[in-house]
Design a protein around this motif. Structure first.
Motif, PDB file in Angstrom:
ATOM      1  N   THR A  57      -6.031   2.434   7.856  1.00  0.00           N
ATOM      2  CA  THR A  57      -6.504   1.747   6.654  1.00  0.00           C
ATOM      3  C   THR A  57      -6.147   2.588   5.427  1.00  0.00           C
ATOM      4  N   PRO A  58      -6.054   1.979   4.265  1.00  0.00           N
ATOM      5  CA  PRO A  58      -5.744   2.757   3.054  1.00  0.00           C
ATOM      6  C   PRO A  58      -6.755   3.869   2.785  1.00  0.00           C
ATOM      7  N   ASP A  59      -8.018   3.641   3.110  1.00  0.00           N
ATOM      8  CA  ASP A  59      -9.038   4.658   2.861  1.00  0.00           C
ATOM      9  C   ASP A  59      -8.865   5.882   3.754  1.00  0.00           C
ATOM     10  N   LEU A  60      -8.295   5.704   4.946  1.00  0.00           N
ATOM     11  CA  LEU A  60      -8.102   6.819   5.872  1.00  0.00           C
ATOM     12  C   LEU A  60      -6.812   7.586   5.591  1.00  0.00           C
ATOM     13  N   PHE A  61      -5.873   6.969   4.891  1.00  0.00           N
ATOM     14  CA  PHE A  61      -4.553   7.573   4.703  1.00  0.00           C
ATOM     15  C   PHE A  61      -4.602   8.971   4.072  1.00  0.00           C
ATOM     16  N   PRO A  62      -5.415   9.228   3.041  1.00  0.00           N
ATOM     17  CA  PRO A  62      -5.451  10.593   2.498  1.00  0.00           C
ATOM     18  C   PRO A  62      -5.847  11.640   3.536  1.00  0.00           C
ATOM     19  N   GLU A  63      -6.788  11.307   4.420  1.00  0.00           N
ATOM     20  CA  GLU A  63      -7.197  12.258   5.457  1.00  0.00           C
ATOM     21  C   GLU A  63      -6.066  12.502   6.453  1.00  0.00           C
ATOM     22  N   VAL A  64      -5.334  11.446   6.777  1.00  0.00           N
ATOM     23  CA  VAL A  64      -4.192  11.601   7.685  1.00  0.00           C
ATOM     24  C   VAL A  64      -3.152  12.535   7.071  1.00  0.00           C
ATOM     25  N   MET A  65      -2.848  12.334   5.800  1.00  0.00           N
ATOM     26  CA  MET A  65      -1.861  13.181   5.134  1.00  0.00           C
ATOM     27  C   MET A  65      -2.351  14.622   5.008  1.00  0.00           C
ATOM     28  N   ALA A  66      -3.637  14.805   4.713  1.00  0.00           N
ATOM     29  CA  ALA A  66      -4.179  16.161   4.600  1.00  0.00           C
ATOM     30  C   ALA A  66      -4.065  16.899   5.925  1.00  0.00           C
ATOM     31  N   ALA A  67      -4.384  16.206   7.030  1.00  0.00           N
ATOM     32  CA  ALA A  67      -4.276  16.833   8.345  1.00  0.00           C
ATOM     33  C   ALA A  67      -2.826  17.203   8.654  1.00  0.00           C
ATOM     34  N   ALA A  68      -1.888  16.318   8.308  1.00  0.00           N
ATOM     35  CA  ALA A  68      -0.475  16.605   8.561  1.00  0.00           C
ATOM     36  C   ALA A  68      -0.001  17.802   7.739  1.00  0.00           C
ATOM     37  N   ILE A  69      -0.455  17.897   6.489  1.00  0.00           N
ATOM     38  CA  ILE A  69      -0.055  19.013   5.636  1.00  0.00           C
ATOM     39  C   ILE A  69      -0.589  20.334   6.182  1.00  0.00           C
ATOM     40  N   GLU A  70      -1.826  20.314   6.686  1.00  0.00           N
ATOM     41  CA  GLU A  70      -2.437  21.537   7.220  1.00  0.00           C
ATOM     42  C   GLU A  70      -2.041  21.806   8.671  1.00  0.00           C
ATOM     43  N   LYS A  71      -1.257  20.909   9.256  1.00  0.00           N
ATOM     44  CA  LYS A  71      -0.799  21.048  10.640  1.00  0.00           C
ATOM     45  C   LYS A  71      -1.959  21.158  11.629  1.00  0.00           C
ATOM     46  N   TYR A 110       0.829  -1.215   0.000  1.00  0.00           N
ATOM     47  CA  TYR A 110       0.000   0.000   0.000  1.00  0.00           C
ATOM     48  C   TYR A 110       0.860   1.262   0.000  1.00  0.00           C
ATOM     49  N   ALA A 111       1.918   1.280   0.799  1.00  0.00           N
ATOM     50  CA  ALA A 111       2.768   2.463   0.878  1.00  0.00           C
ATOM     51  C   ALA A 111       3.438   2.747  -0.462  1.00  0.00           C
ATOM     52  N   SER A 112       3.826   1.716  -1.178  1.00  0.00           N
ATOM     53  CA  SER A 112       4.441   1.906  -2.487  1.00  0.00           C
ATOM     54  C   SER A 112       3.461   2.532  -3.472  1.00  0.00           C
ATOM     55  N   VAL A 113       2.204   2.077  -3.422  1.00  0.00           N
ATOM     56  CA  VAL A 113       1.178   2.653  -4.297  1.00  0.00           C
ATOM     57  C   VAL A 113       0.945   4.122  -3.941  1.00  0.00           C
ATOM     58  N   PHE A 114       0.791   4.412  -2.654  1.00  0.00           N
ATOM     59  CA  PHE A 114       0.603   5.799  -2.242  1.00  0.00           C
ATOM     60  C   PHE A 114       1.822   6.657  -2.597  1.00  0.00           C
ATOM     61  N   GLY A 115       3.007   6.091  -2.445  1.00  0.00           N
ATOM     62  CA  GLY A 115       4.212   6.831  -2.806  1.00  0.00           C
ATOM     63  C   GLY A 115       4.209   7.238  -4.267  1.00  0.00           C
ATOM     64  N   ALA A 116       3.777   6.322  -5.136  1.00  0.00           N
ATOM     65  CA  ALA A 116       3.711   6.633  -6.563  1.00  0.00           C
ATOM     66  C   ALA A 116       2.665   7.712  -6.843  1.00  0.00           C
ATOM     67  N   VAL A 117       1.526   7.646  -6.130  1.00  0.00           N
ATOM     68  CA  VAL A 117       0.477   8.662  -6.313  1.00  0.00           C
ATOM     69  C   VAL A 117       0.984  10.030  -5.864  1.00  0.00           C
ATOM     70  N   LEU A 118       1.622  10.098  -4.695  1.00  0.00           N
ATOM     71  CA  LEU A 118       2.153  11.372  -4.197  1.00  0.00           C
ATOM     72  C   LEU A 118       3.227  11.931  -5.127  1.00  0.00           C
ATOM     73  N   ALA A 119       4.051  11.030  -5.650  1.00  0.00           N
ATOM     74  CA  ALA A 119       5.133  11.480  -6.540  1.00  0.00           C
ATOM     75  C   ALA A 119       4.592  12.087  -7.832  1.00  0.00           C
ATOM     76  N   SER A 120       3.368  11.718  -8.210  1.00  0.00           N
ATOM     77  CA  SER A 120       2.777  12.248  -9.436  1.00  0.00           C
ATOM     78  C   SER A 120       2.216  13.658  -9.246  1.00  0.00           C
ATOM     79  N   MET A 121       2.172  14.149  -7.994  1.00  0.00           N
ATOM     80  CA  MET A 121       1.660  15.487  -7.705  1.00  0.00           C
ATOM     81  C   MET A 121       2.818  16.485  -7.675  1.00  0.00           C
ATOM     82  N   ARG A 122       2.762  17.518  -8.508  1.00  0.00           N
ATOM     83  CA  ARG A 122       3.875  18.454  -8.646  1.00  0.00           C
ATOM     84  C   ARG A 122       4.127  19.257  -7.376  1.00  0.00           C
ATOM     85  N   SER A 123       3.086  19.446  -6.587  1.00  0.00           N
ATOM     86  CA  SER A 123       3.239  20.279  -5.392  1.00  0.00           C
ATOM     87  C   SER A 123       3.856  19.530  -4.221  1.00  0.00           C
ATOM     88  N   ILE A 124       4.091  18.230  -4.377  1.00  0.00           N
ATOM     89  CA  ILE A 124       4.659  17.427  -3.297  1.00  0.00           C
ATOM     90  C   ILE A 124       5.950  16.773  -3.778  1.00  0.00           C
TER      91      ILE A 124
END
Length: 466
Positions: free
Chosen positions: A443-457, A312-326
């Motif tokens: 869970t994989p479904d919660l991971f985007p929310e966790v990352m969004a919260a971390a980005i917004e501090k 799962y982390a490898s898949v998310f890593g590839a998705v994040l890497a595709s975003m220019r702002s990250i």
């Protein structure tokens, strides 16, 4: 491997009370059983229960008529359920659950598809834990030959839904030691691919012959592509919004004004006589930009127990890497540390670059990651590990404290999977929580929310404690 269907029948019961008993939905009355069935609740098995439920549903769909049962009824109720008496149907269900051991008490014989389903289950789970003839241990087995296993894999895909097939494959690998058979291309073509199978293939990567590697990569790529389709869109949408909101500007356009923050910043300019606030300073959301706004470091424990999390982390890593702002960095570790950032454009290459198993040195991995951080206040550090540290514990905690003090948003995930509560080092988890970096499973479904919260501090949305 399958049993030839036969038209076995059972005589009509001589118990008038049982014959006159109205037809009942067995799914709604699980506690009632025939006189010959055990009175105690039988041991359950998720796969046998699934087979039982599948056959029962077919029986209910085929027999809406509540008329009395005929004198002779076929036992293979899944095929001819319209003529099956309630007592015989319950006997058949007990028989599928108990596995046909001599002591199961049902006296029921299966035929047709029921017998074939039971044969596939028996090949894997056996008929019980008792002794066979001459005091020999009775055990399951699929035979040593690859053709036998291939036929069995085909059988279970015929009789059971894919979710049950995946459980049975996993059990076959664990119980019967079939890992080596996955090194054969024909075996890989027959299996139902899922995250757990990918983890097994990755653990066999170094032993895999060249003739099998291409097939293995095709299996892994199929799973990865399915995961990307499920996770990528929501992840990008969630994090893009979080990135825009995290960038505050002092001269926003009207529709970009953050009114809550603007009002809070201008409360001292409140005019009682007009009952209004003069907004001398406007605070707004930043607009989307192509420049890098945040840096994310995924630090993944590749010990054997973390296989699903690595996928799962490898898949998310590839998705994040595709975003220019990250700006995304992916690091895997056991007792050594490997930086796989340059392979993030293809998560399959990332996965085959891992080496599942071995020890764990979290301190060394954190030391490397710390050395790669250039903008601490704009960095999110995600450690994915069960926290069983083989390195220097106090040094690990000092590094986490130092990163937190420098402004790094530090997130500790005990697991990134759908497996539920993982096993982890509770002492280390408590120590990290004391440093302001609570550890939790995600869970994989919660991971985007966790990352969004971390980005917004803002506070991390943690699930219930594991």
């Amino acid at each position: 491997m399958t049993t030839e269907p036969n038209d076995l029948t059972t005589p009509e019961t001589t118990d008038p009370a049982r014959s006159a008993r109205p037809r009942m939905n067995p799914a709604r009355h699980p506690a009632k059983g025939p006189a010959s069935a055990p009175t105690a609740k039988p041991p359950t098995h998720p796969v046998r229960d699934a087979a039982d439920e599948q056959a029962t549903n077919a029986a209910e769909d085929a027999s809406p008529d509540p008329s009395p049962a005929p004198a002779l009824v076929p036992v293979n109720a899944a095929l001819t359920a319209s003529s099956t008496a309630p007592a015989d149907e319950r006997l058949r269900r007990w028989r599928l659950v108990l596995g046909g051991d001599a002591a199961d008490g049902t006296g029921c014989t299966l035929g047709g598809q029921d017998a074939a389903m039971d044969g596939a289950l028996t090949a894997l789970y056996g008929r019980g834990d008792g002794k066979g003839q001459a005091g020999k241990d009775r055990s399951a087995g699929l035979g040593a030959s690859a053709p036998s296993v291939a036929r069995w894999l085909g059988d279970i895909r015929t009789y059971f839904p894919s979710s049950v097939v995946q459980v049975m494959q996993r059990d076959a690998i664990d119980r019967l030691g079939l890992s080596t058979l996955l090194l054969e291309p024909e075996m890989l073509e027959a299996v139902e691919a899922d995250v757990h199978l990918v983890g097994t293939l990755l653990s066999l990567n170094k032993a895999m012959p060249e003739t099998t590697k291409e097939t293995a990569r095709a299996v892994v790529r199929k799973v990865v592509e399915d995961l990307e389709k499920r996770l990528a869109t929501r992840t990008r949408a969630t994090l893009t919004g979080a990135l825009d909101r995290s960038a505050r500007i002092s001269r926003p356009r009207h529709h970009d004004i953050d009114w809550n923050r603007t009002i809070s910043a201008n409360l001292k300019h409140y005019l009682p006589e007009y009952r209004t606030i003069v907004p001398e300073r406007l605070i707004g959301y930043g607009r989307a930009s192509r420049s890098v706004k945040k840096e994310v470091v995924l630090c993944i424990d590749q010990s054997g127990s973390m296989a699903a999390s690595v996928v799962y982390a490898s898949v998310f890593g590839a998705v994040l890497a595709s975003m220019r702002s990250i700006d995304t960095r992916l690091v895997v570790f056991d007792t050594a540390v490997v930086d796989l950032t340059d392979q993030l454009d293809d998560p399959v290459d990332v996965l085959f670059g891992t080496q599942l198993g071995g020890g764990t040195d979290i301190n060394r991995a954190l030391a490397y990651c710390q050395s790669q951080i250039t903008r601490p206040a704009e960095t999110v550090m995600v450690l994915i590990s069960d926290l069983y540290e083989g390195g220097i514990r106090h040094e690990m905690l000092k590094r986490v404290a130092a990163m937190k003090a420098s402004g790094v948003q530090f997130v500790t995930l005990l697991a990134l999977s759908d497996e539920g509560a993982p096993a982890y080092d509770r002492e280390h988890a408590a120590a990290l929580a004391a440093l302001g970096a609570p550890a939790f499973a995600c869970t994989p479904d919660l991971f985007p929310e966790v990352m969004a919260a971390a980005i917004e501090k803002r506070p991390i949305p943690m699930p219930d404690p594991v």
